[in-house]
Enzyme design. Structure first.
Site, mmCIF file in Angstrom:
data_model
loop_
_atom_site.group_PDB
_atom_site.id
_atom_site.type_symbol
_atom_site.label_atom_id
_atom_site.label_comp_id
_atom_site.label_asym_id
_atom_site.label_seq_id
_atom_site.Cartn_x
_atom_site.Cartn_y
_atom_site.Cartn_z
ATOM 1 C CB CYS A 141 -0.922 0.023 1.184
ATOM 2 S SG CYS A 141 -0.202 -0.092 2.869
ATOM 3 C CB CYS A 155 13.644 -9.510 12.316
ATOM 4 S SG CYS A 155 14.334 -10.628 11.286
ATOM 5 C CB CYS A 207 -2.734 -2.615 3.586
ATOM 6 S SG CYS A 207 -0.984 -3.322 3.680
#
Length: 159
Positions: free
Chosen positions: A77, A146, A125
């Site tokens: 997005c 991570c 999103c």
């Protein structure tokens, strides 16, 4: 016999109950699409990571080597998530950051491996990004975000 029936009934009730670890995320996000729409927009690898909460192979992302000033955006997005200045080499094989852009990352609990981890999602999103751990650089935040490179797109500051 009544005791056995009672125990069976009780076990059936517990077995049918879903705990929060079993429920799929039902949060509402600003950007929502059908599975078909996500599949049409994303590569197979991006879909696997962002929508199916997969993990890419370590050392497979070219974003591990990015040192140029810029911002890492959500591949689904385009929400800005991390800055190059907050990136560090964690030695894990995945792009790692000591902090994300405030308000653009959502967190949830992940118990898929039998213990609780903090999972990261794009706050816009809901795309799965990776996990955050408490073994990052002590001189900054102590956090290691991570992140799967397939969940990110790099936008250099020069653009």
């Amino acid at each position: 016999m009544r005791r056995i029936i009672g125990v069976v009934a009780l076990l059936s009730i517990f077995a049918s109950c879903k705990g929060s670890a079993q429920e799929s995320k039902k949060e509402s996000f600003e950007i929502t699409k059908t599975d078909a729409e996500w599949k049409a927009q994303l590569t197979e690898e991006q879909y696997y990571v962002l929508r199916l909460e997969g993990t890419e192979r370590p050392n497979s992302s070219p974003l591990n080597n990015v040192k140029e000033a810029g911002t890492f955006h959500c591949a689904a997005c385009d929400t800005p998530l991390f800055k190059t200045k907050d990136k560090f080499d964690s030695g894990t094989g995945w792009p790692s950051f000591d902090k994300g852009i405030e308000g653009n990352i959502a967190y949830s609990s992940d118990r898929k491996l039998g213990y609780t981890r903090t999972e990261e999602h794009c706050a816009t999103c809901g795309g799965h990004l990776g996990h955050v751990f408490n073994d990052g650089p002590k001189k900054t935040t102590g956090k290691r975000h991570c992140i799967n490179g397939d969940a990110l797109v790099f936008v250099p500051d020069s653009k």
